[in-house]
Design a protein around this motif. Structure first.
Motif, PDB file in Angstrom:
ATOM      1  N   SER A  64      -7.691  -4.173   1.808  1.00  0.00           N
ATOM      2  CA  SER A  64      -7.993  -5.439   2.508  1.00  0.00           C
ATOM      3  C   SER A  64      -8.849  -6.346   1.631  1.00  0.00           C
ATOM      4  CB  SER A  64      -8.642  -5.185   3.865  1.00  0.00           C
ATOM      5  OG  SER A  64      -9.930  -4.655   3.733  1.00  0.00           O
ATOM      6  N   ASP A  65      -9.770  -5.764   0.865  1.00  0.00           N
ATOM      7  CA  ASP A  65     -10.572  -6.575  -0.058  1.00  0.00           C
ATOM      8  C   ASP A  65      -9.683  -7.218  -1.121  1.00  0.00           C
ATOM      9  OD1 ASP A  65     -12.876  -5.921   1.296  1.00  0.00           O
ATOM     10  OD2 ASP A  65     -13.521  -4.400  -0.159  1.00  0.00           O
ATOM     11  N   GLY A  66      -8.731  -6.454  -1.635  1.00  0.00           N
ATOM     12  CA  GLY A  66      -7.808  -6.990  -2.640  1.00  0.00           C
ATOM     13  C   GLY A  66      -6.979  -8.137  -2.104  1.00  0.00           C
ATOM     14  N   PHE A  67      -6.533  -8.018  -0.854  1.00  0.00           N
ATOM     15  CA  PHE A  67      -5.748  -9.102  -0.274  1.00  0.00           C
ATOM     16  C   PHE A  67      -6.604 -10.311   0.047  1.00  0.00           C
ATOM     17  CE2 PHE A  67      -2.279  -6.155   0.055  1.00  0.00           C
ATOM     18  CZ  PHE A  67      -1.223  -6.982  -0.270  1.00  0.00           C
ATOM     19  N   ALA A  68      -7.834 -10.067   0.431  1.00  0.00           N
ATOM     20  CA  ALA A  68      -8.738 -11.201   0.664  1.00  0.00           C
ATOM     21  C   ALA A  68      -8.917 -11.986  -0.632  1.00  0.00           C
ATOM     22  CB  ALA A  68     -10.081 -10.717   1.198  1.00  0.00           C
ATOM     23  N   ASP A  69      -9.038 -11.272  -1.750  1.00  0.00           N
ATOM     24  CA  ASP A  69      -9.166 -11.933  -3.057  1.00  0.00           C
ATOM     25  C   ASP A  69      -7.883 -12.652  -3.460  1.00  0.00           C
ATOM     26  OD1 ASP A  69     -11.743 -10.980  -3.241  1.00  0.00           O
ATOM     27  OD2 ASP A  69     -11.225  -9.284  -4.537  1.00  0.00           O
ATOM     28  N   ALA A  72       0.812  -1.218   0.000  1.00  0.00           N
ATOM     29  CA  ALA A  72       0.000   0.000   0.000  1.00  0.00           C
ATOM     30  C   ALA A  72       0.844   1.266   0.000  1.00  0.00           C
ATOM     31  CB  ALA A  72      -0.911   0.001   1.218  1.00  0.00           C
ATOM     32  N   SER A  73       2.123   1.125   0.283  1.00  0.00           N
ATOM     33  CA  SER A  73       3.000   2.284   0.365  1.00  0.00           C
ATOM     34  C   SER A  73       3.314   2.823  -1.022  1.00  0.00           C
ATOM     35  CB  SER A  73       4.311   1.897   1.061  1.00  0.00           C
ATOM     36  OG  SER A  73       4.048   1.393   2.337  1.00  0.00           O
ATOM     37  N   PRO A  74       3.571   4.124  -1.108  1.00  0.00           N
ATOM     38  CA  PRO A  74       3.963   4.684  -2.400  1.00  0.00           C
ATOM     39  C   PRO A  74       5.409   4.313  -2.732  1.00  0.00           C
ATOM     40  CG  PRO A  74       3.968   6.390  -0.723  1.00  0.00           C
ATOM     41  CD  PRO A  74       3.454   5.133  -0.069  1.00  0.00           C
ATOM     42  N   GLY A  75       5.728   4.323  -3.995  1.00  0.00           N
ATOM     43  CA  GLY A  75       7.113   4.138  -4.397  1.00  0.00           C
ATOM     44  C   GLY A  75       7.384   2.836  -5.120  1.00  0.00           C
ATOM     45  N   LYS A  76       8.647   2.710  -5.497  1.00  0.00           N
ATOM     46  CA  LYS A  76       9.074   1.567  -6.298  1.00  0.00           C
ATOM     47  C   LYS A  76       9.073   0.262  -5.513  1.00  0.00           C
ATOM     48  CE  LYS A  76      11.682   4.194  -9.591  1.00  0.00           C
ATOM     49  NZ  LYS A  76      12.416   3.952 -10.790  1.00  0.00           N
ATOM     50  N   ASP A  77       9.347   0.333  -4.210  1.00  0.00           N
ATOM     51  CA  ASP A  77       9.346  -0.898  -3.408  1.00  0.00           C
ATOM     52  C   ASP A  77       7.985  -1.565  -3.435  1.00  0.00           C
ATOM     53  OD1 ASP A  77      12.001  -0.610  -2.745  1.00  0.00           O
ATOM     54  OD2 ASP A  77      11.603   0.224  -0.747  1.00  0.00           O
ATOM     55  N   SER A  78       6.933  -0.764  -3.268  1.00  0.00           N
ATOM     56  CA  SER A  78       5.587  -1.345  -3.268  1.00  0.00           C
ATOM     57  C   SER A  78       5.227  -1.885  -4.640  1.00  0.00           C
ATOM     58  CB  SER A  78       4.555  -0.318  -2.811  1.00  0.00           C
ATOM     59  OG  SER A  78       4.472   0.749  -3.719  1.00  0.00           O
ATOM     60  N   PHE A 118      -6.718  -9.132   9.208  1.00  0.00           N
ATOM     61  CA  PHE A 118      -7.716  -8.114   8.889  1.00  0.00           C
ATOM     62  C   PHE A 118      -8.131  -7.317  10.122  1.00  0.00           C
ATOM     63  CE2 PHE A 118      -7.797 -11.218   5.521  1.00  0.00           C
ATOM     64  CZ  PHE A 118      -7.628 -10.393   4.433  1.00  0.00           C
ATOM     65  N   ILE A 119      -8.061  -7.943  11.277  1.00  0.00           N
ATOM     66  CA  ILE A 119      -8.324  -7.220  12.523  1.00  0.00           C
ATOM     67  C   ILE A 119      -7.202  -6.211  12.760  1.00  0.00           C
ATOM     68  CG2 ILE A 119      -8.477  -7.458  15.040  1.00  0.00           C
ATOM     69  CD1 ILE A 119      -9.763 -10.262  14.441  1.00  0.00           C
ATOM     70  N   GLN A 120      -5.958  -6.641  12.593  1.00  0.00           N
ATOM     71  CA  GLN A 120      -4.818  -5.755  12.785  1.00  0.00           C
ATOM     72  C   GLN A 120      -4.718  -4.704  11.675  1.00  0.00           C
ATOM     73  OE1 GLN A 120      -1.546  -8.513  13.000  1.00  0.00           O
ATOM     74  NE2 GLN A 120      -1.708  -8.689  15.210  1.00  0.00           N
ATOM     75  N   TRP A 121      -5.144  -5.046  10.475  1.00  0.00           N
ATOM     76  CA  TRP A 121      -4.999  -4.155   9.332  1.00  0.00           C
ATOM     77  C   TRP A 121      -5.680  -2.809   9.575  1.00  0.00           C
ATOM     78  CZ3 TRP A 121      -2.069  -2.677   5.750  1.00  0.00           C
ATOM     79  CH2 TRP A 121      -2.518  -1.857   4.719  1.00  0.00           C
ATOM     80  N   ASP A 122      -6.843  -2.807  10.175  1.00  0.00           N
ATOM     81  CA  ASP A 122      -7.561  -1.565  10.425  1.00  0.00           C
ATOM     82  C   ASP A 122      -6.705  -0.616  11.258  1.00  0.00           C
ATOM     83  OD1 ASP A 122      -9.969   0.043  10.179  1.00  0.00           O
ATOM     84  OD2 ASP A 122     -10.255  -0.340  12.326  1.00  0.00           O
ATOM     85  N   PHE A 123      -6.082  -1.134  12.299  1.00  0.00           N
ATOM     86  CA  PHE A 123      -5.216  -0.325  13.154  1.00  0.00           C
ATOM     87  C   PHE A 123      -3.952   0.106  12.407  1.00  0.00           C
ATOM     88  CE2 PHE A 123      -1.634  -0.061  16.105  1.00  0.00           C
ATOM     89  CZ  PHE A 123      -2.063   0.986  16.908  1.00  0.00           C
ATOM     90  N   ILE A 124      -3.328  -0.827  11.704  1.00  0.00           N
ATOM     91  CA  ILE A 124      -2.091  -0.530  10.966  1.00  0.00           C
ATOM     92  C   ILE A 124      -2.331   0.549   9.914  1.00  0.00           C
ATOM     93  CG2 ILE A 124      -0.415  -1.482   9.325  1.00  0.00           C
ATOM     94  CD1 ILE A 124      -0.773  -4.191  10.834  1.00  0.00           C
ATOM     95  N   ALA A 125      -3.416   0.422   9.184  1.00  0.00           N
ATOM     96  CA  ALA A 125      -3.739   1.390   8.131  1.00  0.00           C
ATOM     97  C   ALA A 125      -3.976   2.779   8.716  1.00  0.00           C
ATOM     98  CB  ALA A 125      -4.954   0.921   7.339  1.00  0.00           C
ATOM     99  N   ALA A 126      -4.694   2.836   9.839  1.00  0.00           N
ATOM    100  CA  ALA A 126      -4.943   4.131  10.487  1.00  0.00           C
ATOM    101  C   ALA A 126      -3.640   4.752  10.973  1.00  0.00           C
ATOM    102  CB  ALA A 126      -5.925   3.955  11.643  1.00  0.00           C
ATOM    103  N   GLU A 127      -2.768   3.933  11.574  1.00  0.00           N
ATOM    104  CA  GLU A 127      -1.477   4.421  12.049  1.00  0.00           C
ATOM    105  C   GLU A 127      -0.603   4.928  10.903  1.00  0.00           C
ATOM    106  OE1 GLU A 127       0.117   4.631  15.285  1.00  0.00           O
ATOM    107  OE2 GLU A 127      -2.018   4.661  15.778  1.00  0.00           O
TER     108      GLU A 127
END
Length: 140
Positions: free
Chosen positions: A68-73, A17-23, A47-56
């Motif tokens: 998260s939907d993309g990763f679930a797929d 999800a991060s910007p740049g060439k690494d992502s 997915f429980i942790q993702w909500d917190f990580i994304a907000a942080e």
């Protein structure tokens, strides 16, 4: 690369999800690995942790949900995380001196019989039975 099954922890989601060439490179590696027959797994805990990580990380809530939907797929299966996994995670934390967050993912992976874990964290190396791979799906 032969067909392998990987447990993917939330750090890889954040890297993608991060910007740049690494992502961009990580997303290409995921796509290439899928084309070569790899299967990806994660647990409900991700997915429980993702909500917190994304907000942080300052991600917009709508973008975080889309990711998260993309990763679930992407994943072949979303593994459960229940009381037995929690007990295993607590034991792994104490035995291997890793954070409870990582111990939860280690427990889910081990209980599912997965030994390859893709993460940006090297702490998983402390857990017997797990082999840490980087975002190129190679052993660092």
């Amino acid at each position: 690369m032969s067909t392998r099954e990987f447990y993917v922890d939330p750090s890889v989601f954040l890297l993608c999800a991060s910007p740049g060439k690494d992502s961009e490179l990580v997303r290409q590696n995921l796509d290439q690995s899928l084309k070569q027959g790899a299967h990806f797994f994660t647990s409900v805990l991700t997915f429980i942790q993702w909500d917190f990580i994304a907000a942080e990380a300052g991600l917009d809530q709508q973008l975080a949900l889309s990711i998260s939907d993309g990763f679930a797929d992407l994943c072949s299966e979303i593994l459960p995380f229940d009381g037995g996994h929690w007990q295993k995670a607590r034991a792994l934390r104490m035995e291997n001196s890793i954070s409870i967050q990582l111990a939860g993912h280690a427990a889910a992976a081990l209980e599912a019989g997965l030994m390859w874990i893709c993460s940006t964290s090297k702490q998983y190396r402390k857990v017997p039975g797990l082999i840490v791979v980087d975002s190129n799906f190679n052993r660092p």
